[in-house]
Design a protein around this motif. Structure first.
Motif, mmCIF file in Angstrom:
data_model
loop_
_atom_site.group_PDB
_atom_site.id
_atom_site.type_symbol
_atom_site.label_atom_id
_atom_site.label_comp_id
_atom_site.label_asym_id
_atom_site.label_seq_id
_atom_site.Cartn_x
_atom_site.Cartn_y
_atom_site.Cartn_z
ATOM 1 N N GLY A 311 23.991 42.947 35.241
ATOM 2 C CA GLY A 311 25.316 43.551 35.140
ATOM 3 C C GLY A 311 25.926 43.915 36.482
ATOM 4 O O GLY A 311 26.803 44.777 36.551
ATOM 5 N N ILE A 312 25.494 43.240 37.541
ATOM 6 C CA ILE A 312 26.006 43.511 38.891
ATOM 7 C C ILE A 312 27.049 42.454 39.238
ATOM 8 O O ILE A 312 26.743 41.258 39.235
ATOM 9 N N ASP A 313 28.246 42.882 39.571
ATOM 10 C CA ASP A 313 29.340 41.937 39.833
ATOM 11 C C ASP A 313 29.390 41.554 41.313
ATOM 12 O O ASP A 313 30.330 41.885 42.041
ATOM 13 N N VAL A 314 28.383 40.814 41.754
ATOM 14 C CA VAL A 314 28.357 40.404 43.160
ATOM 15 C C VAL A 314 29.413 39.346 43.448
ATOM 16 O O VAL A 314 29.921 39.238 44.571
ATOM 17 N N ALA A 315 29.802 38.570 42.427
ATOM 18 C CA ALA A 315 30.822 37.542 42.638
ATOM 19 C C ALA A 315 32.139 38.164 43.087
ATOM 20 O O ALA A 315 32.875 37.578 43.887
ATOM 21 N N ALA A 316 32.441 39.371 42.597
ATOM 22 C CA ALA A 316 33.675 40.044 43.017
ATOM 23 C C ALA A 316 33.646 40.353 44.508
ATOM 24 O O ALA A 316 34.668 40.239 45.202
ATOM 25 N N GLU A 317 32.483 40.744 45.017
ATOM 26 C CA GLU A 317 32.357 41.022 46.448
ATOM 27 C C GLU A 317 32.486 39.733 47.268
ATOM 28 O O GLU A 317 33.067 39.732 48.352
ATOM 29 N N VAL A 318 31.939 38.645 46.735
ATOM 30 C CA VAL A 318 32.071 37.359 47.426
ATOM 31 C C VAL A 318 33.538 36.935 47.471
ATOM 32 O O VAL A 318 34.046 36.473 48.500
ATOM 33 N N ALA A 319 34.242 37.091 46.351
ATOM 34 C CA ALA A 319 35.664 36.741 46.316
ATOM 35 C C ALA A 319 36.452 37.581 47.312
ATOM 36 O O ALA A 319 37.333 37.076 48.020
ATOM 37 N N ARG A 320 36.135 38.868 47.377
ATOM 38 C CA ARG A 320 36.811 39.751 48.327
ATOM 39 C C ARG A 320 36.578 39.274 49.765
ATOM 40 O O ARG A 320 37.492 39.196 50.584
ATOM 41 N N GLY A 321 35.323 38.938 50.066
ATOM 42 C CA GLY A 321 34.994 38.481 51.408
ATOM 43 C C GLY A 321 35.634 37.148 51.748
ATOM 44 O O GLY A 321 36.100 36.928 52.870
ATOM 45 N N ALA A 322 35.677 36.226 50.775
ATOM 46 C CA ALA A 322 36.292 34.922 51.002
ATOM 47 C C ALA A 322 37.783 35.066 51.255
ATOM 48 O O ALA A 322 38.353 34.399 52.130
ATOM 49 N N GLN A 323 38.427 35.940 50.510
ATOM 50 C CA GLN A 323 39.863 36.181 50.714
ATOM 51 C C GLN A 323 40.118 36.768 52.102
ATOM 52 O O GLN A 323 41.040 36.347 52.815
ATOM 53 N N ALA A 324 39.281 37.719 52.509
ATOM 54 C CA ALA A 324 39.437 38.317 53.841
ATOM 55 C C ALA A 324 39.221 37.286 54.945
ATOM 56 O O ALA A 324 39.944 37.268 55.947
ATOM 57 N N ALA A 325 38.228 36.398 54.754
ATOM 58 C CA ALA A 325 37.964 35.364 55.758
ATOM 59 C C ALA A 325 39.142 34.404 55.863
ATOM 60 O O ALA A 325 39.542 33.990 56.958
ATOM 61 N N ALA A 326 39.712 34.031 54.717
ATOM 62 C CA ALA A 326 40.874 33.128 54.727
ATOM 63 C C ALA A 326 42.051 33.785 55.431
ATOM 64 O O ALA A 326 42.742 33.157 56.248
ATOM 65 N N ARG A 327 42.285 35.046 55.134
ATOM 66 C CA ARG A 327 43.392 35.758 55.785
ATOM 67 C C ARG A 327 43.182 35.851 57.296
ATOM 68 O O ARG A 327 44.143 35.776 58.069
ATOM 69 N N ALA A 328 41.938 35.990 57.716
ATOM 70 C CA ALA A 328 41.661 36.082 59.144
ATOM 71 C C ALA A 328 42.009 34.774 59.850
ATOM 72 O O ALA A 328 42.509 34.789 60.980
ATOM 73 N N VAL A 329 41.747 33.648 59.204
ATOM 74 C CA VAL A 329 42.090 32.353 59.806
ATOM 75 C C VAL A 329 43.605 32.158 59.808
ATOM 76 O O VAL A 329 44.183 31.666 60.784
ATOM 77 N N LEU A 330 44.257 32.542 58.720
ATOM 78 C CA LEU A 330 45.709 32.376 58.613
ATOM 79 C C LEU A 330 46.481 33.301 59.554
ATOM 80 O O LEU A 330 47.638 33.054 59.871
ATOM 81 N N ARG A 331 45.828 34.398 59.973
ATOM 82 C CA ARG A 331 46.450 35.377 60.868
ATOM 83 C C ARG A 331 47.728 35.921 60.233
ATOM 84 O O ARG A 331 47.685 36.425 59.117
ATOM 85 N N ASP A 332 48.840 35.803 60.930
ATOM 86 C CA ASP A 332 50.079 36.375 60.399
ATOM 87 C C ASP A 332 50.972 35.325 59.745
ATOM 88 O O ASP A 332 52.162 35.555 59.528
ATOM 89 N N ALA A 333 50.422 34.163 59.411
ATOM 90 C CA ALA A 333 51.216 33.133 58.740
ATOM 91 C C ALA A 333 51.664 33.644 57.372
ATOM 92 O O ALA A 333 50.920 34.352 56.686
ATOM 93 N N PRO A 334 52.874 33.305 56.944
ATOM 94 C CA PRO A 334 53.385 33.791 55.651
ATOM 95 C C PRO A 334 52.787 33.021 54.474
ATOM 96 O O PRO A 334 53.466 32.281 53.763
ATOM 97 N N VAL A 335 51.481 33.194 54.280
ATOM 98 C CA VAL A 335 50.753 32.532 53.202
ATOM 99 C C VAL A 335 49.995 33.597 52.427
ATOM 100 O O VAL A 335 49.137 34.290 52.987
ATOM 101 N N ASP A 336 50.316 33.758 51.158
ATOM 102 C CA ASP A 336 49.622 34.702 50.287
ATOM 103 C C ASP A 336 48.463 33.954 49.626
ATOM 104 O O ASP A 336 48.643 32.861 49.097
ATOM 105 N N VAL A 337 47.269 34.553 49.657
ATOM 106 C CA VAL A 337 46.051 33.853 49.224
ATOM 107 C C VAL A 337 45.424 34.544 48.020
ATOM 108 O O VAL A 337 45.241 35.762 48.025
ATOM 109 N N GLU A 338 45.098 33.749 47.017
ATOM 110 C CA GLU A 338 44.219 34.248 45.948
ATOM 111 C C GLU A 338 42.938 33.424 45.959
ATOM 112 O O GLU A 338 42.908 32.302 46.482
#
Length: 360
Positions: A311-338
């Protein structure tokens, strides 16, 4: 590993042989061409045909040790004399596609013969014309028998290249597993989407994760960019060529690596850091026993299965981290990521929504 030759190089050599035969009645075999960086390879002819007003030559493409879908295909050039002053006219024969959408290096309505191969073909036509005192006004038709079926294994249908393959190449050489062709296809996919005014694109690591996105959104085929393992290739290009909304979808193990900062998700080029994955489990509230098991696990799936059973939702933490990593590469580009994390059965096991939808 053994390198090979692009379809553009093969088409160039075939065009040179065919034009020389049209002017002289004799095919040069082997036929030598000059590549953009000066190298001069020679090619044996697999096809020679001289008819009334035309000559045709074919070369079997050798892609070396690269897993190229066109390896072993015959690239054929048919050359005919064109009206004076026409220069070199390009035609798409059997198995070569036609461009139907804006955003590619070649405008709609034209054969999918890219700029560098066109320049190479023009170069050999001029070379042969000067050698034999001809005008160089010709029609060059490139065909690749079986190319329409092979094109279904490429991004051409999504890019709006219909009826067959593209004649590609920038250096004339295929370097094994260079990944350059795949990344270039991703870039062209972004270009086509932007030119069509598409506001939402998808980067998926494979067909299962792509199907999960298709079940969620009704998007045109051009929106799907066939990212594969090349998250960095997509994100860096979107940083300079933004599209407002990007959905990233992939398997748990792939997105563990993305969350850990890897931008090439292939197993040969990045690995899961199980110690870091154990920390994500700890953040998700896993007991010490499960955290310790994760640190010594063999596969990411093993960690996911154990976490889900507890019952541990580790996938949610992975999704959070993947989104943060994508945003870091995109920097300030006007791209909203899910981000969608998808299991092997195609079920979405974690979702990080667009900012506009309230991601925390």
């Amino acid at each position: 590993m053994r390198r090979g030759w692009t379809t553009g190089t093969c088409a160039t050599a075939a065009a040179k042989a065919a034009y020389q035969a049209l002017l002289t009645g004799t095919f040069p075999d082997p036929v030598e061409v000059t590549l953009p960086k000066g190298e001069r390879p020679a090619f044996a002819l697999a096809l020679e045909e001289l008819g009334q007003g035309f000559a045709r030559a074919g070369i079997v493409k050798d892609a070396g040790d690269d897993p190229d879908v066109t390896h072993g295909a015959t690239v054929i050039a048919s050359v005919r004399i064109a009206p004076a002053g026409s220069g070199v006219l390009f035609r798409a024969g059997e198995g070569v596609g036609t461009v139907t959408r804006a955003g590619l290096p070649i405008p709609p309505g034209e054969p999918a013969i890219n700029p560098v191969p066109r320049d190479m073909i023009r170069g050999v036509i001029a070379e042969v014309a000067a050698l034999f005192g001809a005008s160089g006004d010709v029609e060059v038709e490139i065909s690749i028998p079986g190319g329409e079926a092979l094109a279904q294994r490429t991004m051409n249908p999504r890019l709006g290249i219909l009826g067959g393959l593209s004649v590609l190449g920038t250096t004339g050489i295929v370097r094994p597993f260079s990944c350059a062709a795949w990344i270039a296809s991703i870039h062209r996919g972004v270009d086509v989407a932007r030119a069509a005014g598409q506001l939402h694109v998808v980067g998926a690591t494979g067909s299962t994760s792509e199907d999960a996105v298709k079940a969620r959104y009704d998007l045109p085929e051009m929106a799907y960019l066939d990212m594969g393992d090349f998250a960095g290739g997509l994100l860096k290009y979107l940083r300079a060529h933004p599209v407002p909304r990007l959905t990233l979808a992939g398997g748990f193990a792939k997105f563990v690596k993305l969350a850990q900062g890897a931008l090439d998700l292939h197993s040969a080029r990045s690995q899961v850091d199980f110690a870091a994955l154990a920390l994500l489990l700890e953040r998700a509230g896993a007991p010490a026993e499960i955290v310790a098991e994760a640190a010594g696990a063999n596969t990411a799936k093993e960690v996911l299965d154990r976490a889900e059973a507890a019952g541990i939702d580790v996938a949610a933490e992975v999704a959070r981290g993947a989104q943060a990593a994508a945003r870091a590469v995109l920097r300030d580009a006007p791209v909203d990521v899910e981000v969608l994390v998808v299991d092997r059965a195609g079920a979405v096991v974690a979702h990080r929504p667009f900012d506009a939808e309230g991601a925390a």
